[in-house]
Design an enzyme around this catalytic site. Sequence first.
Site, PDB file in Angstrom:
ATOM      1  N   GLU A 189      -5.441   3.388   6.311  1.00 20.56           N
ATOM      2  CA  GLU A 189      -5.102   3.244   4.889  1.00 20.56           C
ATOM      3  C   GLU A 189      -5.663   4.430   4.125  1.00 20.56           C
ATOM      4  O   GLU A 189      -5.047   4.922   3.189  1.00 20.56           O
ATOM      5  CB  GLU A 189      -5.691   1.943   4.328  1.00 20.56           C
ATOM      6  CG  GLU A 189      -5.369   1.822   2.843  1.00 20.56           C
ATOM      7  CD  GLU A 189      -5.984   0.624   2.129  1.00 20.56           C
ATOM      8  OE1 GLU A 189      -6.112  -0.443   2.740  1.00 20.56           O
ATOM      9  OE2 GLU A 189      -6.327   0.780   0.957  1.00 20.56           O
ATOM     10  N   ARG A 212       0.810  -1.233   0.000  1.00 20.35           N
ATOM     11  CA  ARG A 212       0.000   0.000   0.000  1.00 20.35           C
ATOM     12  C   ARG A 212       0.843   1.283   0.000  1.00 20.35           C
ATOM     13  O   ARG A 212       0.443   2.323   0.544  1.00 20.35           O
ATOM     14  CB  ARG A 212      -0.945   0.038   1.205  1.00 20.35           C
ATOM     15  CG  ARG A 212      -2.062  -0.982   1.154  1.00 20.35           C
ATOM     16  CD  ARG A 212      -3.006  -0.736  -0.002  1.00 20.35           C
ATOM     17  NE  ARG A 212      -4.197  -1.547   0.075  1.00 20.35           N
ATOM     18  CZ  ARG A 212      -4.308  -2.777  -0.437  1.00 20.35           C
ATOM     19  NH1 ARG A 212      -3.286  -3.319  -1.086  1.00 20.35           N
ATOM     20  NH2 ARG A 212      -5.435  -3.445  -0.329  1.00 20.35           N
ATOM     21  N   CYS A 215     -11.256  -0.284   2.511  1.00 17.38           N
ATOM     22  CA  CYS A 215     -10.675  -0.613   3.820  1.00 17.38           C
ATOM     23  C   CYS A 215     -10.127   0.652   4.473  1.00 17.38           C
ATOM     24  O   CYS A 215      -9.401   1.424   3.848  1.00 17.38           O
ATOM     25  CB  CYS A 215      -9.549  -1.635   3.653  1.00 17.38           C
ATOM     26  SG  CYS A 215     -10.175  -3.301   3.406  1.00 17.38           S
TER      27      CYS A 215
HETATM   28  N1  EPU Z   1     -12.342 -11.235   8.322  1.00 19.42           N
HETATM   29  C1  EPU Z   1     -13.127 -11.358   9.434  1.00 19.42           C
HETATM   30  N2  EPU Z   1     -14.048 -10.391   9.685  1.00 19.42           N
HETATM   31  C2  EPU Z   1     -14.225  -9.317   8.864  1.00 19.42           C
HETATM   32  C3  EPU Z   1     -13.400  -9.193   7.740  1.00 19.42           C
HETATM   33  C4  EPU Z   1     -12.452 -10.165   7.481  1.00 19.42           C
HETATM   34  O1  EPU Z   1     -13.006 -12.312  10.195  1.00 19.42           O
HETATM   35  O2  EPU Z   1     -15.079  -8.491   9.180  1.00 19.42           O
HETATM   36  C5  EPU Z   1     -11.377 -12.313   8.029  1.00 19.42           C
HETATM   37  C6  EPU Z   1     -11.806 -13.048   6.760  1.00 19.42           C
HETATM   38  O3  EPU Z   1     -12.718 -14.051   7.048  1.00 19.42           O
HETATM   39  C7  EPU Z   1     -10.497 -13.569   6.244  1.00 19.42           C
HETATM   40  C8  EPU Z   1      -9.480 -12.522   6.689  1.00 19.42           C
HETATM   41  O4  EPU Z   1     -10.114 -11.763   7.719  1.00 19.42           O
HETATM   42  O5  EPU Z   1     -10.171 -14.782   6.873  1.00 19.42           O
HETATM   43  C9  EPU Z   1      -9.079 -11.610   5.538  1.00 19.42           C
HETATM   44  O6  EPU Z   1     -10.230 -10.954   5.029  1.00 19.42           O
HETATM   45  P1  EPU Z   1     -10.354 -10.483   3.499  1.00 19.42           P
HETATM   46  O7  EPU Z   1     -10.187 -11.663   2.593  1.00 19.42           O
HETATM   47  O8  EPU Z   1     -11.577  -9.696   3.356  1.00 19.42           O
HETATM   48  O9  EPU Z   1      -9.081  -9.591   3.258  1.00 19.42           O
HETATM   49  P2  EPU Z   1      -8.559  -8.322   4.042  1.00 19.42           P
HETATM   50  O10 EPU Z   1      -7.165  -8.608   4.449  1.00 19.42           O
HETATM   51  O11 EPU Z   1      -9.496  -7.857   5.080  1.00 19.42           O
HETATM   52  C10 EPU Z   1      -7.528  -7.211   1.912  1.00 19.42           C
HETATM   53  C11 EPU Z   1      -7.442  -5.806   1.399  1.00 19.42           C
HETATM   54  C12 EPU Z   1      -8.707  -5.442   0.617  1.00 19.42           C
HETATM   55  C13 EPU Z   1      -8.901  -6.449  -0.491  1.00 19.42           C
HETATM   56  C14 EPU Z   1      -9.021  -7.833   0.128  1.00 19.42           C
HETATM   57  C15 EPU Z   1      -9.256  -8.957  -0.890  1.00 19.42           C
HETATM   58  C16 EPU Z   1      -6.170  -4.413   2.945  1.00 19.42           C
HETATM   59  C17 EPU Z   1      -6.270  -3.431   4.051  1.00 19.42           C
HETATM   60  N3  EPU Z   1      -7.326  -4.878   2.501  1.00 19.42           N
HETATM   61  O12 EPU Z   1      -8.572  -7.215   2.894  1.00 19.42           O
HETATM   62  O13 EPU Z   1      -8.491  -4.167   0.060  1.00 19.42           O
HETATM   63  O14 EPU Z   1     -10.078  -6.145  -1.239  1.00 19.42           O
HETATM   64  O15 EPU Z   1      -7.798  -8.119   0.852  1.00 19.42           O
HETATM   65  O16 EPU Z   1      -8.089  -9.409  -1.440  1.00 19.42           O
HETATM   66  O17 EPU Z   1      -5.074  -4.710   2.474  1.00 19.42           O
HETATM   67  C18 EPU Z   1      -8.847  -1.802   0.309  1.00 19.42           C
HETATM   68  O18 EPU Z   1      -7.638  -1.689   0.310  1.00 19.42           O
HETATM   69  O19 EPU Z   1      -9.607  -0.813   0.358  1.00 19.42           O
HETATM   70  C19 EPU Z   1      -9.406  -3.144   0.287  1.00 19.42           C
HETATM   71  C20 EPU Z   1     -10.690  -3.347   0.464  1.00 19.42           C
END
Ligand code: EPU
Length: 293
Positions: free
Chosen positions: A288, A170, A218
Amino acid sequence: MNLRSNFPVPIKKRVRLCRHTTFGIGGPAQFWAEPGDVSELADLAAWCKKNRTRLRVIGAGSNILVADRGVSGVVARLGAPGFTVVRRAGERVIVGAGAPLARLVAFCSRQGLSGVEFLHGIPGTVGGAVAGNAGTKDAAIGDLVEFVIVMDYNGRVSKRSAADIGFSYRCSGLEDVIILQVCLKLVGRDPGAIRRRIAEYAAARRAGQGAAWRSAGCCFKNPRGTSAGRLIDACGLKGRRCGSAVVSGVHANFILNKGGARASDVLMLMRCIRETVKKRFGILLEPEIKIWR
Ligand code: EPU
């Protein structure tokens, strides 16, 4: 001094930024400009420098929270045709910073060029995405960048290769320049297979994030080795509200504008999230989204 009549490009005064952010939040920009081409942007940058007026460039406004009182100085949008062209050069694509990611993804899909499918559904511009090295868990746009054409705030244009840029999670290190154009290295692939991958990304995004309310994606960066969403969720904060700003019940790292939310509501909710997660896990979440004040 009459700032308005001295500007080198047409400007508008007090343009409400809530109309230019995906959050739908934010007070006015003191001045708003839409330069028609690189030379007009250079004139604007030089003018701002000379007059000690801050110049900010806005993309699709999908990763910013603008203060309720707005921002001073000039906000410029690179929406003119000269900043949004997408063209193919072999297995590379040269794309203007102002082009929406959706247009880039659709173009590459039609051309049978693979690599950008993961950007489908991110509501940003190419310039904004490169500046913040946008992406998913497994891919970021910086991985595809071969070079970027940038302008500094004196109006000077130069080329930066990926090796000089040094992308990280990021982060692009391009915060001190304006991105004008980006060259992405892709790979040829069957358009049908590309469309299927795009559909998979779209389905995963719908299921994992929901899209019913306005947000800025996010709110916090993922700390090393874990997900901010998972931590916020584990603290039981889904549904927590400050005014009309609410922690999403689908993905806890999304703050939603449930209608008429103010930047101060979002900031208060972010503070509450940070304090709660720090207390429970000893981890201080880093925002972020960019906060403009
Ligand atoms: N999870 C939870 N509760 C929640 C959200 C997530 O338990 O409310 C758990 C999910 O079940 C999963 C893990 O956390 O096991 C990761 O969740 P997710 O796959 O949604 O990925 P993330 O790490 O939360 C990142 C990026 C997103 C991107 C997704 C998909 C960051 C900050 N976020 O989210 O990017 O869309 O991966 O690849 O790096 C953004 O930057 O605006 C953004 C949305």
